[in-house]
Design an enzyme around this catalytic site. Structure first.
Site, PDB file in Angstrom:
ATOM      1  N   GLU A   1       0.951  -0.570  -0.378  1.00 60.95           N
ATOM      2  CA  GLU A   1       0.267  -0.025   0.031  1.00 60.95           C
ATOM      3  C   GLU A   1       0.770   1.080   0.099  1.00 60.95           C
ATOM      4  O   GLU A   1       0.877   2.131  -0.926  1.00 60.95           O
ATOM      5  CB  GLU A   1      -0.619  -0.054   0.776  1.00 60.95           C
ATOM      6  CG  GLU A   1      -1.885  -1.549   1.600  1.00 60.95           C
ATOM      7  CD  GLU A   1      -2.865  -0.944   1.816  1.00 60.95           C
ATOM      8  OE1 GLU A   1      -4.146  -1.092   0.994  1.00 60.95           O
ATOM      9  OE2 GLU A   1      -2.891  -1.047   3.494  1.00 60.95           O
TER      10      GLU A   1
ATOM     11  N   GLU B   1      -4.501  -9.789   3.356  1.00 54.85           N
ATOM     12  CA  GLU B   1      -4.643  -8.692   4.645  1.00 54.85           C
ATOM     13  C   GLU B   1      -6.208 -10.065   5.159  1.00 54.85           C
ATOM     14  O   GLU B   1      -6.744 -10.350   5.541  1.00 54.85           O
ATOM     15  CB  GLU B   1      -5.163  -7.722   4.038  1.00 54.85           C
ATOM     16  CG  GLU B   1      -4.344  -6.582   5.217  1.00 54.85           C
ATOM     17  CD  GLU B   1      -3.488  -6.200   3.722  1.00 54.85           C
ATOM     18  OE1 GLU B   1      -2.560  -5.056   3.876  1.00 54.85           O
ATOM     19  OE2 GLU B   1      -3.494  -6.491   2.927  1.00 54.85           O
TER      20      GLU B   1
END
Length: 268
Positions: free
Chosen positions: A122, A142
């Site tokens: 990210e 995730e």
């Protein structure tokens, strides 16, 4: 040993994640120091471009430190030092570290030396030019842990990549290698590990030699116009173009070309 090393060499800032023993994961100190580094890049007029990379040969950043910062945020443990107290006292720090809350209009180059997983993947989405070692791995794992990559990927990824590539990364939670990541459009170039830093520095020098106000206007316009209707986007483009054309640098460039010399841009 500091968790984030900040160096400035002329117009280039180098930000180095420095927890190789912990896969360069994001703990409280990394969040606080990285936020400080971005602020220095933003506010220091002498800095024209930043390079973000990491220590070691295996990991760029493998996301949040699950044994440290996550329990801190959930209340499973109490802060143990001033840095952790500072993190908890600043609820917007993650957004600033990921350049969500306050976009940085100066160019940022990522030199990805190893695995970029979770928050590390990210983080690189907040950069502009991305150079990866051919040993690097990218992924957003995730969902395998019952959570989502909510530090920017749910918004940025489908805007930066073709939809099907973005959704494959998001929904499968499976990692991809550097070549695949380049084919998807996630990264700009793939080089051998021994060439990574030299190539990133080369690109930083190229960008730093350009007129800084022009570079910032380009990035600002691209970021701010991305979701605007065409008419509004072109209006913004003309506003930024007009502002740059009124600068001293815009006069210096043609003058230097006519005089057959390198331009001396001062950001004025």
């Amino acid at each position: 040993m500091t968790a984030v090393i900040f160096e400035q060499q002329g117009a280039v800032a180098r930000i180095i994640l420095n927890r190789p023993e912990a896969k360069n994961t994001l703990n409280a100190e990394v969040f606080v120091r990285l936020n400080e580094a971005w602020e220095e890049v933003r506010n220091n007029d002498a800095i024209r471009v930043a390079v973000i990379t990491a220590s070691g040969e295996e990991d760029f950043c493998c996301g949040g430190d699950l044994g440290s910062v996550i329990p801190l945020w959930t209340g499973a443990r109490q802060p143990q030092n001033e840095i952790e107290e500072k993190l908890l006292a600043d609820p917007m720090i993650v957004d600033r570290v990921m350049l969500k809350d306050r976009p940085l209009h100066k160019p940022v180059i990522a030199a990805i030396n190893g695995r970029a997983l979770g928050g590390g993947c990210e983080l690189l989405q907040a950069t502009d030019i991305r150079i990866a070692a051919d040993t690097a791995i990218f992924g957003l794992p995730e969902p395998k842990s019952g959570i989502v990559p909510g530090a920017g990927s749910l918004v940025r990824l489908a805007r930066q990549l073709p939809y099907a590539h973005a959704m494959k990364l998001l929904l499968t939670a499976e990692p991809v290698d550097a070549v695949t990541a380049q084919q998807m459009g996630l990264i700009s170039e793939v080089v051998s590990p021994d060439q990574l830093q030299a190539r990133a520095n080369e690109l930083a020098d190229i960008v730093a030699a350009n007129a800084p106000l022009a570079m910032q206007a380009i990035k600002r316009t691209v970021l701010e116009s991305h979701t605007l209707p065409w008419e509004d986007a072109f209006k913004l483009e003309m506003e930024q173009t007009g502002a740059v054309m009124m600068t001293k640098d815009a006069r210096e460039g043609p003058r230097a070309f006519k005089e057959k010399r390198k331009p001396v841009f001062k950001g004025e």
